[in-house]
Design a protein around this motif. Structure first.
Motif, mmCIF file in Angstrom:
data_model
loop_
_atom_site.group_PDB
_atom_site.id
_atom_site.type_symbol
_atom_site.label_atom_id
_atom_site.label_comp_id
_atom_site.label_asym_id
_atom_site.label_seq_id
_atom_site.Cartn_x
_atom_site.Cartn_y
_atom_site.Cartn_z
ATOM 1 N N GLY A 52 -28.834 -65.276 -53.359
ATOM 2 C CA GLY A 52 -27.488 -64.625 -53.604
ATOM 3 C C GLY A 52 -26.888 -63.749 -52.607
ATOM 4 N N GLY A 53 -26.980 -64.094 -51.490
ATOM 5 C CA GLY A 53 -26.655 -63.282 -50.258
ATOM 6 C C GLY A 53 -27.664 -62.612 -49.528
ATOM 7 N N ARG A 54 -28.806 -62.763 -49.935
ATOM 8 C CA ARG A 54 -30.037 -62.399 -49.215
ATOM 9 C C ARG A 54 -31.184 -63.257 -49.440
ATOM 10 N N GLU A 55 -32.174 -63.284 -48.721
ATOM 11 C CA GLU A 55 -33.100 -64.375 -48.709
ATOM 12 C C GLU A 55 -34.497 -63.935 -48.844
ATOM 13 N N ILE A 56 -35.302 -64.375 -49.672
ATOM 14 C CA ILE A 56 -36.650 -63.974 -49.950
ATOM 15 C C ILE A 56 -37.706 -64.913 -49.489
ATOM 16 N N HIS A 57 -38.694 -64.622 -48.736
ATOM 17 C CA HIS A 57 -39.515 -65.512 -48.220
ATOM 18 C C HIS A 57 -40.730 -65.824 -49.325
ATOM 19 N N LEU A 58 -40.604 -67.056 -49.374
ATOM 20 C CA LEU A 58 -41.720 -67.661 -50.478
ATOM 21 C C LEU A 58 -42.453 -68.939 -49.691
ATOM 22 N N ASN A 59 -43.665 -68.833 -49.819
ATOM 23 C CA ASN A 59 -44.637 -69.736 -49.087
ATOM 24 C C ASN A 59 -45.681 -70.089 -50.056
ATOM 25 N N CYS A 60 -45.322 -71.767 -50.124
ATOM 26 C CA CYS A 60 -46.093 -72.531 -51.087
ATOM 27 C C CYS A 60 -46.625 -73.565 -50.450
ATOM 28 N N GLU A 61 -48.037 -74.164 -51.350
ATOM 29 C CA GLU A 61 -48.714 -75.009 -50.757
ATOM 30 C C GLU A 61 -49.421 -75.690 -52.024
ATOM 31 N N GLY A 62 -49.734 -76.804 -51.260
ATOM 32 C CA GLY A 62 -50.673 -77.713 -52.587
ATOM 33 C C GLY A 62 -49.731 -78.383 -53.479
ATOM 34 N N ASN A 63 -50.412 -79.038 -54.424
ATOM 35 C CA ASN A 63 -49.730 -80.017 -55.475
ATOM 36 C C ASN A 63 -50.534 -79.721 -56.727
ATOM 37 N N GLY A 64 -49.737 -79.843 -57.858
ATOM 38 C CA GLY A 64 -50.317 -79.862 -59.287
ATOM 39 C C GLY A 64 -49.636 -78.816 -59.979
ATOM 40 N N THR A 65 -50.005 -78.778 -61.409
ATOM 41 C CA THR A 65 -49.526 -77.818 -62.165
ATOM 42 C C THR A 65 -50.823 -77.249 -63.099
ATOM 43 N N PRO A 66 -50.542 -75.890 -63.465
ATOM 44 C CA PRO A 66 -49.421 -75.132 -63.327
ATOM 45 C C PRO A 66 -49.614 -74.621 -61.915
ATOM 46 N N LEU A 67 -48.351 -73.925 -61.463
ATOM 47 C CA LEU A 67 -48.341 -73.368 -60.333
ATOM 48 C C LEU A 67 -48.749 -71.948 -60.451
ATOM 49 N N VAL A 68 -49.471 -71.703 -59.497
ATOM 50 C CA VAL A 68 -50.214 -70.194 -59.065
ATOM 51 C C VAL A 68 -49.170 -69.411 -58.517
ATOM 52 N N VAL A 69 -48.810 -68.242 -58.978
ATOM 53 C CA VAL A 69 -47.932 -67.329 -58.232
ATOM 54 C C VAL A 69 -48.606 -66.047 -57.864
ATOM 55 N N LEU A 70 -48.823 -65.846 -56.634
ATOM 56 C CA LEU A 70 -49.459 -64.368 -56.065
ATOM 57 C C LEU A 70 -48.575 -63.330 -55.683
ATOM 58 N N GLU A 71 -48.753 -62.227 -56.520
ATOM 59 C CA GLU A 71 -48.087 -60.964 -56.373
ATOM 60 C C GLU A 71 -48.823 -59.798 -55.613
ATOM 61 N N ALA A 72 -48.487 -59.626 -54.467
ATOM 62 C CA ALA A 72 -49.158 -58.385 -53.755
ATOM 63 C C ALA A 72 -49.182 -57.123 -54.323
ATOM 64 N N GLY A 73 -49.914 -56.267 -53.694
ATOM 65 C CA GLY A 73 -49.792 -55.018 -54.129
ATOM 66 C C GLY A 73 -48.973 -54.122 -53.349
ATOM 67 N N ALA A 74 -48.902 -52.549 -53.515
ATOM 68 C CA ALA A 74 -47.925 -52.011 -52.900
ATOM 69 C C ALA A 74 -48.068 -51.586 -51.433
ATOM 70 N N ASP A 75 -47.702 -52.217 -50.574
ATOM 71 C CA ASP A 75 -47.977 -51.903 -49.024
ATOM 72 C C ASP A 75 -46.865 -52.760 -48.260
ATOM 73 N N THR A 76 -47.319 -52.749 -46.749
ATOM 74 C CA THR A 76 -46.285 -53.607 -46.001
ATOM 75 C C THR A 76 -46.836 -55.026 -45.742
ATOM 76 N N SER A 77 -47.802 -55.298 -46.125
ATOM 77 C CA SER A 77 -48.555 -56.590 -45.831
ATOM 78 C C SER A 77 -47.971 -57.710 -46.389
ATOM 79 N N GLY A 78 -47.659 -57.678 -47.665
ATOM 80 C CA GLY A 78 -46.764 -58.697 -48.586
ATOM 81 C C GLY A 78 -47.933 -59.826 -48.598
ATOM 82 N N SER A 79 -47.142 -61.007 -48.436
ATOM 83 C CA SER A 79 -47.718 -62.215 -48.768
ATOM 84 C C SER A 79 -49.158 -62.304 -47.684
ATOM 85 N N ALA A 80 -49.242 -61.784 -46.699
ATOM 86 C CA ALA A 80 -50.360 -62.194 -45.801
ATOM 87 C C ALA A 80 -51.599 -61.786 -46.301
#
Length: 345
Positions: A52-80
């Motif tokens: 909605g007017g801005r973009e979020i970087h989403l990096n997805c790999e693999g196949n199958g369910t359920p989908l695992v979603v990784l939430e980072a801690g509070a720093d500047t490194s994010g998904s890396a």
């Protein structure tokens, strides 16, 4: 004579002013050129999803369910920081890491960056990318309260959870009580100043490179390259840290949702002398703080009647780097439980 002196002082002041303006202008141009170069040299590994007017970087790999979603801690490194975990989890199911607003490759957002705003962003990003529930949410450090908040508002989408040395809603007061140290400002003044002047290029020159030996050198370089633009967003989250903890603390009942809790257990003696000094605590204070932390981690494990709790004696806080194998095993266990529950409703 006095008049000549005043004229001289005025000329010096004007010259200094002009030099400052010139240096700031040059710095601003340098920063814009640097950002363009960084975007070219370190492109997003995933995709940029419009929410909605801005973009979020989403990096997805693999196949199958359920989908695992990784939430980072509070720093500047994010998904890396999730890279060692994500690559292995992708071998047995689909997995997504992402960058919160303003971190790494994601666009910044206006307004308070509390846990509710973060949960809403993640929900929109997953929907916009057509990623299907159910999800296994994995939260490291402050990512723990963020995934708890997500589950509070989108409970039907969540099939399981892994908390990786996750923050506790009452940790600030309880750790302060354990150590006898007053609660401190989460954002030092010097860092606030750096975040405010990133456009001048100065922070890019003075901030040290990210040293993350557990990651490929290119990933560590990307963290370094984006840290100046990620500072403001990380501080915006830190500014409402207590609000986010309180919001997460209103939801502590997961029923029989599959839950794995991983907790640090590295003793004082296992840290180097430099690490002990950098921590700012005496050995006695450290031990009291760790005992309080262990108690809070045990409480987190009690939030579900279908939980496991493992203390890693050879890991400190960032265990997705120190013990990725343990994190991967915990995720695999929760994925297995979710699949069995889905097969036998």
């Amino acid at each position: 004579m006095l008049l000549s002196f005043r004229i001289w002082v005025k000329r010096v002041a004007i010259t200094i002013f002009i030099l400052v303006i010139a240096l700031v202008s040059i710095g601003g141009i340098y920063e814009q050129v640097a950002r363009s170069r960084v975007a070219k040299d370190f492109p997003a590994p995933g995709k940029l999803v419009d929410i909605g007017g801005r973009e979020i970087h989403l990096n997805c790999e693999g196949n199958g369910t359920p989908l695992v979603v990784l939430e980072a801690g509070a720093d500047t490194s994010g998904s890396a920081l999730w890279q060692p975990v994500q690559e292995q989890v992708a071998q047995f199911t689909r997995v997504c890491s992402y960058d919160r607003a303003g971190i790494m490759w994601s666009d910044p957002a206006k307004g308070r960056r509390n846990s509710l705003a973060i949960a809403e962003d993640l929900h929109k990003a997953l929907r916009a990318a057509n990623e299907q529930a159910p999800y296994i949410l994995v939260g490291a450090s402050m990512g723990g309260p963020y995934v708890m908040t997500y589950t509070k508002y989108y409970e039907k989408e969540v099939a399981g959870m892994v908390l990786v040395d996750a923050s506790h809603p009452e940790q600030t007061a309880r750790l302060a009580q354990a150590t006898g140290e007053p609660e401190s400002n989460p954002i030092p003044i010097a860092f606030r100043a750096l975040a405010a002047i990133t456009w001048t290029g100065l922070p890019r020159l003075v901030l040290p490179d990210a040293e993350v030996p557990e990651l490929p050198s290119q990933t560590a370089k990307a963290i370094t390259a984006y840290q100046t633009t990620s500072l403001a967003a990380a501080f915006a989250e830190a500014a409402v840290f207590e609000d986010s903890l309180r919001e997460a603390g209103t939801f502590r009942t997961l029923g029989n949702l599959p839950l794995a809790v991983l907790s640090r257990g590295k003793p004082w003696s296992a840290f180097s002398e430099a690490e002990q000094t950098a921590g700012g605590l005496t050995r006695e204070q450290f031990n009291r703080a760790e005992a309080a932390w262990a108690s809070m981690q045990a409480e987190e494990a009690s939030w579900s009647s279908n939980s496991t709790h493992q203390v890693l004696a050879d890991s400190s806080h960032v265990m997705q780097l120190e013990r990725p194998d343990a994190v991967i095993t915990a995720i695999k266990d929760i994925v297995g439980k979710a699949r069995r529950a889905d097969a036998n409703p």
